[in-house]
Design a protein around this motif. Structure first.
Motif, PDB file in Angstrom:
ATOM      1  N   LEU A 344      50.818  39.521  -0.274  1.00  0.00           N
ATOM      2  CA  LEU A 344      49.467  38.963  -0.221  1.00  0.00           C
ATOM      3  C   LEU A 344      48.490  39.785  -1.051  1.00  0.00           C
ATOM      4  CD1 LEU A 344      49.214  37.958   3.553  1.00  0.00           C
ATOM      5  CD2 LEU A 344      49.677  36.487   1.570  1.00  0.00           C
ATOM      6  N   THR A 345      48.665  41.087  -1.062  1.00  0.00           N
ATOM      7  CA  THR A 345      47.799  41.926  -1.885  1.00  0.00           C
ATOM      8  C   THR A 345      47.975  41.598  -3.363  1.00  0.00           C
ATOM      9  OG1 THR A 345      47.911  43.697  -0.242  1.00  0.00           O
ATOM     10  CG2 THR A 345      47.197  44.308  -2.448  1.00  0.00           C
ATOM     11  N   ASN A 346      49.219  41.388  -3.789  1.00  0.00           N
ATOM     12  CA  ASN A 346      49.460  41.009  -5.181  1.00  0.00           C
ATOM     13  C   ASN A 346      48.849  39.642  -5.490  1.00  0.00           C
ATOM     14  OD1 ASN A 346      50.816  43.352  -5.773  1.00  0.00           O
ATOM     15  ND2 ASN A 346      52.846  42.490  -5.393  1.00  0.00           N
ATOM     16  N   THR A 347      48.927  38.727  -4.528  1.00  0.00           N
ATOM     17  CA  THR A 347      48.299  37.418  -4.743  1.00  0.00           C
ATOM     18  C   THR A 347      46.787  37.554  -4.879  1.00  0.00           C
ATOM     19  OG1 THR A 347      50.056  36.333  -3.490  1.00  0.00           O
ATOM     20  CG2 THR A 347      47.996  35.112  -3.766  1.00  0.00           C
ATOM     21  N   LEU A 348      46.204  38.356  -4.013  1.00  0.00           N
ATOM     22  CA  LEU A 348      44.755  38.565  -4.074  1.00  0.00           C
ATOM     23  C   LEU A 348      44.349  39.238  -5.373  1.00  0.00           C
ATOM     24  CD1 LEU A 348      42.134  38.246  -2.382  1.00  0.00           C
ATOM     25  CD2 LEU A 348      42.554  40.552  -1.518  1.00  0.00           C
ATOM     26  N   ARG A 349      45.204  40.069  -5.892  1.00  0.00           N
ATOM     27  CA  ARG A 349      44.867  40.838  -7.090  1.00  0.00           C
ATOM     28  C   ARG A 349      45.106  40.035  -8.363  1.00  0.00           C
ATOM     29  NH1 ARG A 349      47.986  46.351  -7.712  1.00  0.00           N
ATOM     30  NH2 ARG A 349      46.737  46.779  -5.856  1.00  0.00           N
ATOM     31  N   HIS A 350      46.220  39.326  -8.435  1.00  0.00           N
ATOM     32  CA  HIS A 350      46.644  38.722  -9.698  1.00  0.00           C
ATOM     33  C   HIS A 350      46.448  37.212  -9.771  1.00  0.00           C
ATOM     34  CE1 HIS A 350      48.411  42.548 -10.797  1.00  0.00           C
ATOM     35  NE2 HIS A 350      49.096  42.570  -9.665  1.00  0.00           N
ATOM     36  N   ALA A 351      46.315  36.530  -8.629  1.00  0.00           N
ATOM     37  CA  ALA A 351      46.268  35.058  -8.659  1.00  0.00           C
ATOM     38  C   ALA A 351      44.877  34.569  -9.041  1.00  0.00           C
ATOM     39  CB  ALA A 351      46.682  34.497  -7.300  1.00  0.00           C
ATOM     40  N   SER A 352      44.818  33.273  -9.268  1.00  0.00           N
ATOM     41  CA  SER A 352      43.532  32.661  -9.601  1.00  0.00           C
ATOM     42  C   SER A 352      42.641  32.612  -8.364  1.00  0.00           C
ATOM     43  CB  SER A 352      43.772  31.246 -10.141  1.00  0.00           C
ATOM     44  OG  SER A 352      44.493  30.478  -9.186  1.00  0.00           O
ATOM     45  N   PRO A 353      41.329  32.445  -8.538  1.00  0.00           N
ATOM     46  CA  PRO A 353      40.412  32.500  -7.394  1.00  0.00           C
ATOM     47  C   PRO A 353      40.687  31.430  -6.341  1.00  0.00           C
ATOM     48  CG  PRO A 353      39.223  32.773  -9.449  1.00  0.00           C
ATOM     49  CD  PRO A 353      40.608  32.392  -9.831  1.00  0.00           C
ATOM     50  N   ASP A 354      41.204  30.262  -6.746  1.00  0.00           N
ATOM     51  CA  ASP A 354      41.433  29.193  -5.776  1.00  0.00           C
ATOM     52  C   ASP A 354      42.879  29.138  -5.296  1.00  0.00           C
ATOM     53  OD1 ASP A 354      42.469  28.542  -8.198  1.00  0.00           O
ATOM     54  OD2 ASP A 354      41.858  26.424  -8.138  1.00  0.00           O
ATOM     55  N   ALA A 355      43.595  30.245  -5.432  1.00  0.00           N
ATOM     56  CA  ALA A 355      45.000  30.253  -5.053  1.00  0.00           C
ATOM     57  C   ALA A 355      45.155  30.209  -3.539  1.00  0.00           C
ATOM     58  CB  ALA A 355      45.685  31.498  -5.610  1.00  0.00           C
ATOM     59  N   ARG A 356      46.246  29.619  -3.111  1.00  0.00           N
ATOM     60  CA  ARG A 356      46.593  29.574  -1.703  1.00  0.00           C
ATOM     61  C   ARG A 356      47.965  30.236  -1.511  1.00  0.00           C
ATOM     62  NH1 ARG A 356      46.324  23.348  -0.371  1.00  0.00           N
ATOM     63  NH2 ARG A 356      47.491  23.385  -2.360  1.00  0.00           N
ATOM     64  N   SER A 357      48.121  30.856  -0.335  1.00  0.00           N
ATOM     65  CA  SER A 357      49.379  31.539  -0.030  1.00  0.00           C
ATOM     66  C   SER A 357      49.989  30.930   1.217  1.00  0.00           C
ATOM     67  CB  SER A 357      49.155  33.039   0.181  1.00  0.00           C
ATOM     68  OG  SER A 357      48.801  33.668  -1.023  1.00  0.00           O
ATOM     69  N   PHE A 358      51.323  30.976   1.255  1.00  0.00           N
ATOM     70  CA  PHE A 358      52.072  30.423   2.374  1.00  0.00           C
ATOM     71  C   PHE A 358      53.074  31.491   2.824  1.00  0.00           C
ATOM     72  CE2 PHE A 358      51.019  27.256  -0.797  1.00  0.00           C
ATOM     73  CZ  PHE A 358      50.270  26.336  -0.077  1.00  0.00           C
ATOM     74  N   VAL A 359      52.928  31.916   4.072  1.00  0.00           N
ATOM     75  CA  VAL A 359      53.805  32.949   4.634  1.00  0.00           C
ATOM     76  C   VAL A 359      54.748  32.275   5.615  1.00  0.00           C
ATOM     77  CG1 VAL A 359      53.935  35.092   5.935  1.00  0.00           C
ATOM     78  CG2 VAL A 359      52.036  34.697   4.352  1.00  0.00           C
ATOM     79  N   SER A 360      56.029  32.523   5.450  1.00  0.00           N
ATOM     80  CA  SER A 360      57.052  31.947   6.313  1.00  0.00           C
ATOM     81  C   SER A 360      57.894  33.072   6.896  1.00  0.00           C
ATOM     82  CB  SER A 360      57.946  30.977   5.524  1.00  0.00           C
ATOM     83  OG  SER A 360      59.025  30.540   6.314  1.00  0.00           O
ATOM     84  N   LEU A 361      58.018  33.061   8.251  1.00  0.00           N
ATOM     85  CA  LEU A 361      58.876  34.013   8.958  1.00  0.00           C
ATOM     86  C   LEU A 361      59.932  33.188   9.693  1.00  0.00           C
ATOM     87  CD1 LEU A 361      56.171  36.383  10.494  1.00  0.00           C
ATOM     88  CD2 LEU A 361      57.429  36.668   8.352  1.00  0.00           C
ATOM     89  N   ALA A 362      61.149  33.192   9.174  1.00  0.00           N
ATOM     90  CA  ALA A 362      62.223  32.365   9.722  1.00  0.00           C
ATOM     91  C   ALA A 362      63.322  33.260  10.291  1.00  0.00           C
ATOM     92  CB  ALA A 362      62.798  31.455   8.637  1.00  0.00           C
TER      93      ALA A 362
END
Length: 427
Positions: A344-362
Motif C-alpha cells: 500500500l505504501t508503494n501504491t500511495l507513493r507511485h500510483a496515480s492520484p485516483d488509484a484504488r487498491s484491493f487487499v485480499s487475505l485468503a
C-alpha cells in the motif's frame, strides 16, 4: 614462581637448546666421569683398547641426543651405529648404554610409527645380542698378580642379560608410546578447539549480518510507510487549510498519530540493541505519550487500522477476507502485515492520484495468500519520494525466511500486483 616450574618453562621455550645441554650433561656423567675422573684411562693394552672403544662409543651414544627433536631418526641412527661398534669391540657393559632405551623412548614419542617399531625391534635385538656376547665371550678378570681369569660360560647369565635388556627396552618404548598418544590427543583437542572457535566466529558473523538485515527491513517498513503517510497528509492539509480548516485539523491529528506510532515502533525496534540496564534507566524518563513503546508487534488484526490510515492519506482501499486459519502463521502475522503495508505504501507513493487498491487475505489449507492490487495507470512517482527497491526486496526476504514465496509485477491491463504465500507453522 616455583624454580622447578621456571626450569620447565625455559625447557618448553627452548627445546633444542635444552636437548643440547642435556646431551652435554649425559656425556659428562656417563663418559667423562667414569673413564677419566675415576681413573679408567685407556692404555695400550687390549683392555685399554676396549676402554678406548667404550669412550668413543660413549660419546657416539650421548651426543646425538642433542638432535633428538629436530632429527629423531638421524639421531637414533647414530646411536644404533655406536651401540653396534660397542657391542663388537667394546667391553661387556658401559654406563653410556643407558642411551639405548632412552633412544627407543624418543623414537616412540616423536618419530613416525614405523620408526618407533623399528627402534623397538632394534633395541630387543641388541639386548639379545648382548646376552649372546656374555654367553659366548664371558667377562675376564685380572688378579693382582697379573693372572687373567675368564668366567665360565653360563646360559643363565645370557638369559638374565637378554630378559633384563629386553624388559628395559620394552618399558622405555611403552612410556614413549604413551607420551606419543597423549601428544596426538592434545594436538587433536587443540585442532578441534581452533575449528570450534572459527565456527563460532563465523556463526556470530552470520548472526550479526542476519540481525542487521532484520533491523534494516524493520526500519524501512516503519520509516518508509510512516513518512509516506505523513507526506501525503501534510500535502492534503496544506491545500485544505484555506477551504476547509476543520479538515486540516483532522489531517494534522492523523499526522500526529502516525508520527507517534512510528516513534513507538522505532523505540521498540531499537530496544533490542540496548542493554537491560539502559532500558531500566530509560524507563523512568519516558513521557506518558510514549508508554505504548512496549506494545506488541502488529499482526493481521491490525490490518483494518492500517487500511484506515491509508484511506486518510487519500488512497481508496478495500479489504476482502476469505476462509479461516487452521494453524498459526509464522511470526504471529507480522510478515503478512508488513507485506500489506509495503504494497500500500508503494501504491500511495507511485500510483496515480485516483488509484484504488484491493487487499485480499485468503486462508487456504496450506497457509495464507496475501494479494494487494491497484488499478493505477502508471503515474510517475514524485522524485523526492522515489524508492530504491529495498521494500520489495525486504518483503521477499521476510517471506522466504518462513518458507513462503512472493510474486510482484504489473497486472494485465493496468496496475500492479503483489502476491505472497505464507505457509502455516509446522508443528
Amino acid at each position: 614462581m616455583n624454580p622447578l616450574r621456571r626450569v620447565d618453562h625455559l625447557l618448553r621455550r627452548h627445546p633444542v637448546r635444552a636437548d643440547a645441554i642435556t646431551a652435554a650433561v649425559l656425556a659428562l656423567v656417563l663418559v667423562v666421569v667414569p673413564w677419566f675422573v675415576l681413573g679408567y684411562v685407556p692404555s695400550p693394552s687390549p683392555e685399554g683398547t676396549r676402554a678406548l672403544v667404550a669412550v668413543l662409543t660413549g660419546f657416539g651414544l650421548t651426543l646425538p641426543w642433542a638432535a633428538r627433536r629436530r632429527w629423531p631418526m638421524a639421531s637414533a641412527g647414530v646411536t644404533v651405529l655406536a651401540a653396534l661398534v660397542h657391542l663388537a669391540f667394546g667391553p661387556e657393559f658401559s654406563a653410556a648404554l643407558v642411551m639405548v632405551p632412552l633412544t627407543v623412548y624418543n623414537l616412540a614419542a616423536l618419530a613416525p610409527r614405523r620408526a618407533s617399531i623399528a627402534g623397538l625391534l632394534a633395541g630387543l635385538a641388541g639386548g639379545a645380542a648382548n646376552g649372546m656376547k656374555v654367553w659366548l665371550f664371558p667377562p675376564a678378570f685380572t688378579t693382582p698378580d697379573g693372572l687373567m681369569i675368564r668366567s665360565p660360560a653360563d646360559p643363565a647369565g645370557m638369559v638374565v642379560m637378554t630378559v633384563g635388556c629386553g624388559l628395559t627396552v620394552l618399558t622405555a618404548w611403552a612410556f614413549g608410546d604413551v607420551v606419543r598418544n597423549r601428544r596426538l590427543a592434545v594436538q587433536a583437542l587443540e585442532d578441534r578447539t581452533r575449528r570450534l572457535e572459527t565456527q563460532a566466529l563465523q556463526e556470530r558473523e552470520l548472526a550479526a549480518a542476519d540481525e542487521r538485515s532484520h533491523i534494516a527491513r524493520e526500519m524501512h517498513d516503519i520509516v518508509a510507510h510512516s513518512l509516506q503517510v505523513i507526506i501525503s497528509q501534510s500535502d492534503g492539509a496544506r491545500y485544505a487549510a484555506a477551504a476547509k480548516p476543520e479538515l486540516a485539523v483532522a489531517t494534522l491529528e492523523t499526522i500526529g498519530q502516525t508520527g507517534r506510532a512510528a516513534l513507538a515502533d522505532m523505540r521498540q525496534l531499537l530496544g533490542v540493541l540496548r542493554g537491560p540496564a539502559d532500558a531500566g534507566a530509560d524507563r523512568g524518563r519516558r513521557d506518558p505519550a510514549s508508554r505504548d513503546a512496549h506494545r506488541a508487534p502488529p499482526g493481521l488484526a491490525d490490518v483494518p487500522d492500517l487500511l484506515a490510515t491509508m484511506r486518510l492519506s487519500g488512497l481508496e482501499v478495500s479489504l476482502l477476507e476469505q476462509g479461516s486459519p487452521r494453524r498459526a502463521l509464522p511470526g504471529g502475522g507480522l510478515t503478512a502485515y508488513r507485506v500489506v503495508q509495503e504494497a500500500l505504501t508503494n501504491t500511495l507513493r507511485h500510483a496515480s492520484p485516483d488509484a484504488r487498491s484491493f487487499v485480499s487475505l485468503a486462508w487456504t489449507p496450506h497457509g495464507l495468500d496475501v494479494q494487494v492490487d491497484d488499478d493505477s495507470r502508471g503515474a510517475a512517482a514524485d522524485p523526492a519520494t522515489a524508492g530504491s527497491g529495498q521494500g520489495l526486496r525486504g518483503i521477499a526476504e521476510r517471506v522466504a525466511l518462513f518458507g513462503g514465496t512472493v510474486e510482484t509485477g504489473p497486472r494485465v491491463g493496468a496496475g500492479y500486483r503483489v502476491h505472497a504465500h505464507l505457509p502455516y507453522t509446522e508443528i
